[in-house]
Enzyme design. Structure first.
Site, PDB file in Angstrom:
ATOM      1  N   LYS A  52     -11.278  -1.901   5.235  1.00 23.88           N
ATOM      2  CA  LYS A  52     -12.379  -0.729   6.217  1.00 23.88           C
ATOM      3  C   LYS A  52     -13.511  -1.301   5.874  1.00 23.88           C
ATOM      4  O   LYS A  52     -14.695  -0.998   6.669  1.00 23.88           O
ATOM      5  CB  LYS A  52     -11.533  -0.153   6.509  1.00 23.88           C
ATOM      6  CG  LYS A  52     -10.141   0.072   6.764  1.00 23.88           C
ATOM      7  CD  LYS A  52      -9.236   1.347   7.071  1.00 23.88           C
ATOM      8  CE  LYS A  52      -7.958   1.070   7.782  1.00 23.88           C
ATOM      9  NZ  LYS A  52      -7.262   2.123   7.250  1.00 23.88           N
ATOM     10  N   GLN A  96      -7.801   8.554   5.419  1.00 18.93           N
ATOM     11  CA  GLN A  96      -6.657   7.693   5.361  1.00 18.93           C
ATOM     12  C   GLN A  96      -5.216   8.065   4.882  1.00 18.93           C
ATOM     13  O   GLN A  96      -4.765   8.844   3.695  1.00 18.93           O
ATOM     14  CB  GLN A  96      -6.973   6.496   3.966  1.00 18.93           C
ATOM     15  CG  GLN A  96      -5.817   5.641   3.465  1.00 18.93           C
ATOM     16  CD  GLN A  96      -5.839   4.517   4.307  1.00 18.93           C
ATOM     17  OE1 GLN A  96      -6.836   4.190   5.286  1.00 18.93           O
ATOM     18  NE2 GLN A  96      -4.565   3.531   5.276  1.00 18.93           N
ATOM     19  N   ASP A 119      -8.699   6.705  14.631  1.00 21.98           N
ATOM     20  CA  ASP A 119      -7.509   6.321  14.837  1.00 21.98           C
ATOM     21  C   ASP A 119      -6.819   6.553  16.406  1.00 21.98           C
ATOM     22  O   ASP A 119      -5.872   6.000  16.136  1.00 21.98           O
ATOM     23  CB  ASP A 119      -6.853   6.673  13.640  1.00 21.98           C
ATOM     24  CG  ASP A 119      -6.967   6.125  12.060  1.00 21.98           C
ATOM     25  OD1 ASP A 119      -7.269   5.111  12.674  1.00 21.98           O
ATOM     26  OD2 ASP A 119      -7.357   6.723  11.069  1.00 21.98           O
TER      27      ASP A 119
END
Ligand SMILES: NC(=O)c1ccc[n+]([C@@H]2O[C@H](COP(=O)([O-])OP(=O)(O)OC[C@H]3O[C@@H](n4cnc5c(N)ncnc54)[C@H](OP(=O)(O)O)[C@@H]3O)[C@@H](O)[C@H]2O)c1
Length: 304
Positions: A52, A96, A119
C-alpha cells in the site's frame, strides 16, 4: 471459452487515472495523504502495508507509516487516531487488521473520522452506501463493481447473487450491486438449498473463505463469476482436487509447497461467460481502490 477478467490490467488502468488526479490537485497545493497504521509484526500484514505504501509512492500520494508495538492499548490507539483525524496532511486513515486481542478493533474503527475512512468500514459510510449517498465504499467490493463496469458486463436488471454477508465484502458488494440496479440476493451459511439460489445468478459473487466451494452444479451456464476468495492450500490432496493436470500450477506448488485458490472450483469457471481468476482478479483491485478512495477523500474533504 469464457473471458478471463484481467484484474491486473484493470488495476493498472485505475492507478493511472488516480495518478492523473493526484497531478491535477498539485497546482491547488493539495497532495492527498494516507496514514497506514501497522501494529506489531504480523507477516501478512507487513506485506499488505508495504504494498500500500509502495502504491502511494508510485502514484504521488503522501504516506505516513506508523508502527505501534504489539503491546499497544486501545487508549493509545484511540489517541493516535484522534491525532490522525486532526492532521490536515492526512486524508485517509488505514488501520491494518487484524489487531492484537487487547485492542478493541470496533471501537477503534468507529473512532476514525468518516471522511478519512478510506477502508469504508465506518458505520456512517455503510449507512451512506445503503442510503445511496456519496460514500467511501470498502475497497474490495468497490473493485468488484469496477471489474464489471470496465469489462462491459451489464449490471442493471441482472440477477446478482452474493454468497457471503461479511461487513467487509459480502454486504457492501450486495449494496453496490443494488445501487447499480441489479436484483440482488445475499446468501450465507444458513441459506437453504444454496445451489438452487446460485443457479439463478447472472452475476455470481463468491466471498466465502472456503477453497473451491462453488462447484459447477451451482452455476448457471453463461453467468459471470466474480471470485473474491483467497485461500492458501498446501496438501497434495487439496491440490489434486482443484489443479490436477494443470502444469503451471504444478510447477508453482512444487516450488512453494502451496498455491492460492479462490472460493470457486476451477471447473465451475468453465461454465461461465466471464470470470475473475485467483490470483490475478479481484485481489489486484483492492489496493488500486484504496488509492482511489484516498484521492476521493482528499477531494470530498475540500468540497471538490
Ligand atoms: N483483497 C481481496 O481480494 C480480499 C479482501 C477481503 C477478503 N477476501 C477473501 O474473501 C473471502 C471472504 O472474506 P470475508 O472477510 O468476507 O470472510 P468472512 O467474514 O469469514 O465471511 C464469510 C461469509 O461466508 C459465509 N459462509 C461460510 N460458509 C458458508 C457456507 N457453507 N455456505 C454459505 N455461506 C457460507 C458466511 O456466512 P455466515 O455469515 O452465516 O457465517 C459469511 O457470511 C475470503 O477468502 C477472504 O480471504 C479477499
Amino acid at each position: 471459452m469464457p473471458t478471463v477478467l484481467d484484474g491486473t490490467a484493470i488495476a493498472a488502468a485505475i492507478k493511472q487515472e488516480v495518478a492523473a488526479q493526484v497531478q491535477a490537485l498539485a497546482p491547488k497545493g493539495i497532495r492527498p495523504g494516507l496514514a497506514a497504521v501497522l501494529v506489531g509484526h504480523v507477516a501478512a500484514s507487513e506485506i499488505y502495508v508495504r504494498s500500500k505504501v509502495e502504491a502511494c509512492e508510485e502514484l504521488g500520494i503522501y504516506s505516513d507509516l506508523i508502527t505501534p508495538p504489539d503491546t499497544v492499548t486501545t487508549e493509545e490507539m484511540l489517541a493516535l487516531v484522534a491525532q490522525l483525524n486532526a492532521r490536515d496532511d492526512i486524508d485517509g486513515i488505514l488501520i491494518q487488521l487484524p489487531l492484537p486481542a487487547q485492542v478493541d478493533a470496533k471501537r477503534l474503527l468507529d473512532a476514525v473520522a468518516p471522511e478519512k475512512d478510506v477502508d469504508g468500514f465506518h458505520p456512517i459510510n455503510a449507512g451512506r452506501l445503503q442510503a445511496g449517498r456519496p460514500a467511501l465504499a470498502p475497497c474490495t467490493p468497490a473493485g468488484v463493481i469496477e471489474i464489471l463496469k470496465r469489462s462491459g458486463i451489464a449490471i442493471s436488471g441482472q440477477r446478482a447473487v452474493v454468497v457471503g454477508r461479511s461487513d467487509i465484502v459480502g454486504k457492501p458488494a450486495a449494496m453496490l450491486l443494488l445501487n447499480q440496479n441489479a436484483t440482488v440476493t445475499i446468501c450465507h451459511s444458513k441459506t437453504h438449498d444454496l445451489a438452487a439460489v446460485t443457479r439463478e445468478a447472472d452475476i455470481l459473487v463468491a466471498a466465502i473463505g472456503r477453497p473451491g466451494f462453488i462447484t459447477p452444479e451451482m452455476v448457471k451456464p453463461g453467468a459471470t463469476i466474480i471470485d473474491v476468495g483467497i485461500n492458501r492450500i498446501n496438501t497434495h490432496e487439496e491440490f489434486d482436487r482443484f489443479f490436477k493436470g494443470n502444469a503451471k500450477r504444478e510447477v508453482a506448488f512444487a516450488k512453494r509447497g502451496s498455491v492460492i485458490v479462490g472460493d470457486v472450483h476451477p471447473a465451475a469457471f468453465e461454465l461461465s461467460s466471464a470470470y475473475t481468476p485467483v490470483p490475478g482478479g479481484v485481489g489486484k483491485l483492492t489496493i488500486a481502490m484504496l488509492m482511489a478512495n484516498t484521492v476521493r477523500a482528499a477531494q470530498m474533504r475540500r468540497g471538490l
